[in-house]
Structure formats: structure tokens, C-alpha cells
Design a protein around this motif. Structure first.
Motif, PDB file in Angstrom:
ATOM      1  N   PRO A  78       0.804  -1.226   0.000  1.00  0.00           N
ATOM      2  CA  PRO A  78       0.000   0.000   0.000  1.00  0.00           C
ATOM      3  C   PRO A  78       0.832   1.270   0.000  1.00  0.00           C
ATOM      4  O   PRO A  78       0.468   2.265  -0.600  1.00  0.00           O
ATOM      5  CB  PRO A  78      -0.834  -0.130   1.279  1.00  0.00           C
ATOM      6  CG  PRO A  78      -0.883  -1.601   1.549  1.00  0.00           C
ATOM      7  CD  PRO A  78       0.437  -2.132   1.090  1.00  0.00           C
ATOM      8  N   SER A  79       2.011   1.270   0.668  1.00  0.00           N
ATOM      9  CA  SER A  79       2.838   2.473   0.702  1.00  0.00           C
ATOM     10  C   SER A  79       3.347   2.819  -0.689  1.00  0.00           C
ATOM     11  O   SER A  79       3.484   3.990  -1.032  1.00  0.00           O
ATOM     12  CB  SER A  79       4.017   2.286   1.663  1.00  0.00           C
ATOM     13  OG  SER A  79       4.898   1.280   1.172  1.00  0.00           O
ATOM     14  N   LEU A  80       3.631   1.841  -1.508  1.00  0.00           N
ATOM     15  CA  LEU A  80       4.079   2.105  -2.872  1.00  0.00           C
ATOM     16  C   LEU A  80       2.951   2.735  -3.684  1.00  0.00           C
ATOM     17  O   LEU A  80       3.180   3.638  -4.499  1.00  0.00           O
ATOM     18  CB  LEU A  80       4.540   0.807  -3.543  1.00  0.00           C
ATOM     19  CG  LEU A  80       5.743   0.116  -2.905  1.00  0.00           C
ATOM     20  CD1 LEU A  80       6.061  -1.155  -3.661  1.00  0.00           C
ATOM     21  CD2 LEU A  80       6.926   1.052  -2.901  1.00  0.00           C
ATOM     22  N   ILE A  81       1.748   2.322  -3.460  1.00  0.00           N
ATOM     23  CA  ILE A  81       0.607   2.890  -4.164  1.00  0.00           C
ATOM     24  C   ILE A  81       0.426   4.346  -3.771  1.00  0.00           C
ATOM     25  O   ILE A  81       0.182   5.220  -4.608  1.00  0.00           O
ATOM     26  CB  ILE A  81      -0.668   2.078  -3.871  1.00  0.00           C
ATOM     27  CG1 ILE A  81      -0.521   0.643  -4.422  1.00  0.00           C
ATOM     28  CG2 ILE A  81      -1.898   2.771  -4.454  1.00  0.00           C
ATOM     29  CD1 ILE A  81      -1.670  -0.256  -4.058  1.00  0.00           C
ATOM     30  N   VAL A  82       0.593   4.622  -2.464  1.00  0.00           N
ATOM     31  CA  VAL A  82       0.449   6.004  -1.985  1.00  0.00           C
ATOM     32  C   VAL A  82       1.513   6.897  -2.630  1.00  0.00           C
ATOM     33  O   VAL A  82       1.235   8.013  -3.075  1.00  0.00           O
ATOM     34  CB  VAL A  82       0.565   6.058  -0.450  1.00  0.00           C
ATOM     35  CG1 VAL A  82       0.651   7.518   0.026  1.00  0.00           C
ATOM     36  CG2 VAL A  82      -0.631   5.376   0.183  1.00  0.00           C
ATOM     37  N   VAL A  83       2.767   6.418  -2.705  1.00  0.00           N
ATOM     38  CA  VAL A  83       3.838   7.186  -3.323  1.00  0.00           C
ATOM     39  C   VAL A  83       3.519   7.477  -4.785  1.00  0.00           C
ATOM     40  O   VAL A  83       3.693   8.605  -5.272  1.00  0.00           O
ATOM     41  CB  VAL A  83       5.182   6.440  -3.201  1.00  0.00           C
ATOM     42  CG1 VAL A  83       6.252   7.105  -4.049  1.00  0.00           C
ATOM     43  CG2 VAL A  83       5.628   6.383  -1.749  1.00  0.00           C
ATOM     44  N   VAL A 106       1.749  11.438  -9.057  1.00  0.00           N
ATOM     45  CA  VAL A 106       0.805  11.852 -10.094  1.00  0.00           C
ATOM     46  C   VAL A 106       0.173  13.190  -9.737  1.00  0.00           C
ATOM     47  O   VAL A 106       0.034  14.082 -10.590  1.00  0.00           O
ATOM     48  CB  VAL A 106      -0.276  10.767 -10.287  1.00  0.00           C
ATOM     49  CG1 VAL A 106      -1.390  11.283 -11.205  1.00  0.00           C
ATOM     50  CG2 VAL A 106       0.332   9.500 -10.869  1.00  0.00           C
ATOM     51  N   VAL A 107      -0.189  13.366  -8.449  1.00  0.00           N
ATOM     52  CA  VAL A 107      -0.806  14.628  -8.014  1.00  0.00           C
ATOM     53  C   VAL A 107       0.163  15.785  -8.206  1.00  0.00           C
ATOM     54  O   VAL A 107      -0.198  16.857  -8.695  1.00  0.00           O
ATOM     55  CB  VAL A 107      -1.249  14.528  -6.545  1.00  0.00           C
ATOM     56  CG1 VAL A 107      -1.660  15.910  -6.018  1.00  0.00           C
ATOM     57  CG2 VAL A 107      -2.402  13.557  -6.406  1.00  0.00           C
ATOM     58  N   VAL A 108       1.450  15.594  -7.827  1.00  0.00           N
ATOM     59  CA  VAL A 108       2.453  16.649  -7.980  1.00  0.00           C
ATOM     60  C   VAL A 108       2.635  17.020  -9.448  1.00  0.00           C
ATOM     61  O   VAL A 108       2.726  18.206  -9.808  1.00  0.00           O
ATOM     62  CB  VAL A 108       3.794  16.212  -7.360  1.00  0.00           C
ATOM     63  CG1 VAL A 108       4.907  17.190  -7.723  1.00  0.00           C
ATOM     64  CG2 VAL A 108       3.671  16.119  -5.848  1.00  0.00           C
ATOM     65  N   LEU A 109       2.674  16.021 -10.323  1.00  0.00           N
ATOM     66  CA  LEU A 109       2.826  16.296 -11.751  1.00  0.00           C
ATOM     67  C   LEU A 109       1.641  17.081 -12.292  1.00  0.00           C
ATOM     68  O   LEU A 109       1.805  18.022 -13.079  1.00  0.00           O
ATOM     69  CB  LEU A 109       2.987  14.983 -12.520  1.00  0.00           C
ATOM     70  CG  LEU A 109       4.328  14.253 -12.338  1.00  0.00           C
ATOM     71  CD1 LEU A 109       4.280  12.892 -13.018  1.00  0.00           C
ATOM     72  CD2 LEU A 109       5.467  15.085 -12.914  1.00  0.00           C
ATOM     73  N   LEU A 110       0.438  16.726 -11.869  1.00  0.00           N
ATOM     74  CA  LEU A 110      -0.746  17.444 -12.347  1.00  0.00           C
ATOM     75  C   LEU A 110      -0.742  18.896 -11.880  1.00  0.00           C
ATOM     76  O   LEU A 110      -1.069  19.808 -12.644  1.00  0.00           O
ATOM     77  CB  LEU A 110      -2.018  16.742 -11.850  1.00  0.00           C
ATOM     78  CG  LEU A 110      -2.347  15.393 -12.510  1.00  0.00           C
ATOM     79  CD1 LEU A 110      -3.550  14.757 -11.838  1.00  0.00           C
ATOM     80  CD2 LEU A 110      -2.610  15.580 -14.002  1.00  0.00           C
ATOM     81  N   ILE A 111      -0.344  19.131 -10.622  1.00  0.00           N
ATOM     82  CA  ILE A 111      -0.278  20.499 -10.115  1.00  0.00           C
ATOM     83  C   ILE A 111       0.746  21.302 -10.895  1.00  0.00           C
ATOM     84  O   ILE A 111       0.516  22.462 -11.258  1.00  0.00           O
ATOM     85  CB  ILE A 111       0.062  20.494  -8.607  1.00  0.00           C
ATOM     86  CG1 ILE A 111      -1.111  19.902  -7.809  1.00  0.00           C
ATOM     87  CG2 ILE A 111       0.386  21.908  -8.119  1.00  0.00           C
ATOM     88  CD1 ILE A 111      -0.821  19.748  -6.339  1.00  0.00           C
ATOM     89  N   GLY A 112       1.906  20.697 -11.177  1.00  0.00           N
ATOM     90  CA  GLY A 112       2.934  21.382 -11.955  1.00  0.00           C
ATOM     91  C   GLY A 112       2.442  21.768 -13.339  1.00  0.00           C
ATOM     92  O   GLY A 112       2.708  22.873 -13.816  1.00  0.00           O
TER      93      GLY A 112
END
Length: 456
Positions: free
Chosen positions: A80-85, A90-96
Motif C-alpha cells: 500500500p505504501s508504494l501505491i500512496v507514493v 501523479v498529483v504533484v505532476l498534475l499540479i505542476g
């Protein structure tokens, strides 16, 4: 009968007494590497070497099966931790991407133009008319003729504009290719009406005041300003008037001699000439009636000051390229720019250090007229910088080009009414070149602390 030796007395094969007489041969030993197990981890077994490494194992444990008694549960808990990472990445890339697109939209929009009925809009359009006129592009200049076109037609407007250039050549001795527009001054702008004056560069004129134009009425039609009259040459000539060598410049100079500021002296002189004609106005001996007009026009002119960009010069609505903005006691304008002056500067001063990688040298040519009472310098009065749409600032000292051509003399003492001309230069990121504005800061007054100038 001798006793037979007991079987137990036979020499033991393992006894070292006989072995000592024989040379010993030691087997070569292979030292096993010291690979202690990590705390909480079982020692590696030969079977581990045969396992295929798990590409999703980010923690260096090699290939581990889910049913491994020691690591299987650990690996299952870490999934699960790998999925969270991955989700966070993906969220950081979208914000950028959203931020970058927003910045591109801001740069694409650029500075907003002033309202069509504003003094600055009139100033900018009259500047376009004037540049076309002195540049010989008479069809383009005629496009701003407005009501004058209705009076004489498009061809008649071009003929009239051409005759004005001919008159300057004949009476002032200044050739067409020497004419340069210095500034456009506006006044009484409102309700779709306004007045504008075109001043030329005084350098080629024998008398600098001959380069000062006259105010002409303009009217707004939609979003375009146009001339409201074809009377370019001042008041009609009275055929019965006495011949005179007196000029408009003589009257203006006489008003300057009375202690009036330049703009006020021009305004009063034009009022006298309009009411009485140039021949009838003797500045050294004004009649009582003329003196009354002078006093009244002085009051009127003071109540309708000229505009040179007042109310504008903000980051969202900078002073247009070529227009004038007031900063403290200085009337300043950007004459032109060289967005990539790197080669120009380096060829002129090859001992300069080249700009850092990703930057280029940005050259701005300026003209500034001093309006203060006591002589001063731009070094004492003004601060120069560039500012990008994203807020990045380029300072005249920290981001300088080194030495550069025609650098403005910042220490020269400039008297009232005199001008200083030259260039300023900054090292600018190439990505900011299309979105920078110039900011002038007043160092001596809080009334007009700073003003923005468009550079494109």
C-alpha cells in the motif's frame, strides 16, 4: 610360554606417536565470506540465489515470495505504501502542469491596453499617427484623419500632411529624414473628446521651440481616435495684418521669460496667438486686452494640465512603448528596445563577461526630461529595474551587462527642461524576455513611487 599381546595393546591408529614420524599434508581451505544475517533476518540459503528479483522490491530484499515465512508479510504490508507514493507523484505532476499552463495564459494575455477613452489611449494613437507622418507613411497617417477625411477626402489628407513636411523643410531648414517624434502631450480628455500636441526632437532645429507642436482637437469614434479638424497650421492668417518676422517660438519664449513653466508658457502663447494673431502680439508690449487674455488663459491652462500617462503605469496597464510617464520630477519614455543585445554588447566591449547560460543581454533606450526646479541627476532621483510577469526582478546593479553602448549618463546634472538620453542594460533569462516590463522608482518622493513601462 610368552604371553601374547592383548588386542587392546595394539597401537591405536589414531594415536599420534606413529603419525608424528610421517609428514602431514594440509588440505587447502576456502574461507567462506563473512555474511552475517541482518537483525531479524534469516541467513541466506542457496535457494535464495535461484529466486528472480522482484522489480517492485524497493527495499533491497531481493525476490521474496508472498508465502515467505519471514518477508512475505513485510512485503504485503509495504505494497500500500508504494501505491500512496505513486498517487502522490501523479498529483504533484498534475499540479505542476496546471501552474505552468496558468503562467503561459498570463504571459499570452500580457498587459491590458488602457480604456479607449483614456488620455493614454489618445496619446498612444496620436503617437502612431505622428510616427507614420514623419516616417513618410502618409496612407497610414491618413487613417487617423477622422473628420478631416470627410472635409477633404483621403487623398486631400495625404496632400495636406505632405505639405506640412514641405513647410518644415522650407521654413525650418530641417529635412524630412531628420524628423523624429519626441513625445505626444494630451489635455482636456473626456467624453470622447481631447486635444493632443506632437513635439519633435529639437536637435535638428535651430530654435528648439520650433519643434514644439500645437494642440489639435481629436474625437473618439468607437475605439479609434481621429482628427476633429483639418486646421493644422494654427489660426487663419489675417490678410490685412502687418507683415512680421515674429514667430510662435518668440511668443512662447516671452512667456517663459515671465517665469512660466514650459507647458504653461506654450498654452498661454497659443491662446494669445489664437485670439489676436501672431502679428498683433508683441510679447514685450502686450495691450491691456491682451494682458487680460494672458491672465485668463494662464488660469485656464493651469486648470487643464497636460497628461503624460497619469493614472496608468501599473503592472496590469503599463505605459505603452513610446508614450510618456511621469516619475517624480521626470517625464520618461522608452524609445526602443533590443531584446537580444548580447552580440552587440560583446562586440563593443569584448572584455565583458558573457551572460550566464540561459540568459541574454536586454538593452532599453530611454529619453527623460527633467521638470524639477533645482538641477538633479537620474542617479539621485530614479531607480531602474526590469520585472517579469512572474515577479522576478532584474536590478540595474546586480543584473547589469557590464559596459554597454551609449550608456545613459546617470551622474550628469540636468537642469529644468533639459533631457538626458541613452541606454540601460540587464542580463535577463531568455524565458523572461517576452514578458518583462521596466519599472522606474522615484527615490525622492512618495507621491509617484513607481511606474511600469511596456517593452513590446
Amino acid at each position: 610360554m610368552a604371553d601374547e599381546p592383548d588386542a587392546t595393546d595394539e597401537p591405536d591408529a589414531t594415536d599420534g606417536s606413529d603419525a608424528a614420524d610421517e609428514p602431514s599434508v594440509e588440505e587447502p581451505s576456502v574461507e567462506e565470506p563473512d555474511t552475517p544475517a541482518l537483525p531479524g533476518r534469516r541467513a541466506a540459503s542457496p535457494a535464495d540465489a535461484e529466486r528472480v528479483a522482484d522489480p517492485m522490491d524497493l527495499f533491497g530484499h531481493g525476490g521474496v515470495d508472498d508465502d515467505d515465512p519471514v518477508y512475505g508479510s513485510i512485503r504485503r504490508r509495504r505494497r500500500p505504501s508504494l501505491i500512496v507514493v505513486a498517487v502522490l507523484l501523479v498529483v504533484v505532476l498534475l499540479i505542476g502542469l496546471l501552474v505552468a499552463r496558468s503562467g503561459d495564459d498570463d504571459r499570452a494575455e500580457g498587459p491590458q491596453p488602457p480604456p479607449p477613452d483614456s488620455p493614454l489611449a489618445l496619446q498612444a494613437q496620436v503617437r502612431s499617427f505622428a510616427d507614420a507622418w514623419v516616417g513618410g507613411d502618409l496612407p497610414a497617417a491618413a487613417g487617423y484623419a477622422g473628420a478631416c477625411t470627410e472635409e477633404v477626402g483621403a487623398d486631400g489628407v495625404q496632400d495636406l500632411l505632405d505639405s506640412l513636411l514641405t513647410a518644415i523643410e522650407a521654413f525650418q531648414g530641417v529635412q524630412r529624414d531628420q524628423l523624429v517624434v519626441r513625445r505626444v502631450v494630451t489635455r482636456n480628455v473626456g467624453a470622447g473628446q481631447g486635444e493632443a500636441r506632437i513635439d519633435l526632437d529639437p536637435a535638428p532645429f535651430e530654435d528648439p521651440l520650433d519643434a514644439v507642436g500645437q494642440f489639435l482637437p481629436w474625437s473618439l469614434d468607437g475605439e479609434r481616435w481621429g482628427l476633429a479638424t483639418c486646421s493644422f497650421g494654427g489660426p487663419p492668417i489675417d490678410p490685412d495684418a502687418e507683415p512680421t518676422d515674429r514667430t510662435r517660438s518668440d511668443v512662447i519664449r516671452a512667456m517663459l521669460g515671465r517665469g512660466l513653466e514650459e507647458e504653461l508658457a506654450i498654452c498661454v502663447a497659443d491662446a494669445l496667438i489664437e485670439d489676436f494673431g501672431i502679428a498683433a502680439v508683441d510679447p514685450a508690449a502686450l495691450t491691456d486686452q491682451q494682458d487680460a487674455v494672458r491672465t485668463a488663459s494662464e488660469a485656464t491652462c493651469r486648470s487643464a494640465p497636460t497628461q503624460a500617462g497619469q493614472g496608468f503605469g501599473t503592472p496590469d496597464s503599463p505605459v505603452p512603448l513610446g508614450a510618456i510617464g511621469r516619475v517624480g520630477d521626470w517625464d520618461a519614455r522608452v524609445v526602443d528596445i533590443t531584446a537580444d543585445a548580447t552580440d552587440l554588447v560583446m562586440e563593443a566591449f569584448d572584455f565583458n563577461e558573457p551572460p550566464p547560460e540561459g540568459e541574454q543581454l536586454y538593452l532599453v533606450r530611454l529619453e527623460m526630461v527633467y521638470r524639477g526646479e533645482e538641477a538633479s541627476s537620474t542617479l539621485l532621483d530614479l531607480g531602474f529595474r526590469l520585472e517579469s510577469a512572474g515577479g522576478r526582478t532584474y536590478d540595474e546593479f546586480d543584473d547589469t551587462c557590464g559596459l554597454f553602448p551609449d550608456e545613459i549618463d546617470q551622474v550628469a546634472q540636468i537642469a529644468q527642461g533639459e533631457a538626458v538620453r541613452g541606454t540601460m542594460c540587464w542580463s535577463v533569462l531568455a524565458s523572461d524576455v517576452e514578458q518583462v516590463s521596466m519599472v522606474l522608482d522615484s527615490l525622492v518622493t512618495l507621491d509617484d513611487p513607481k511606474i511600469w513601462f511596456a517593452l513590446r
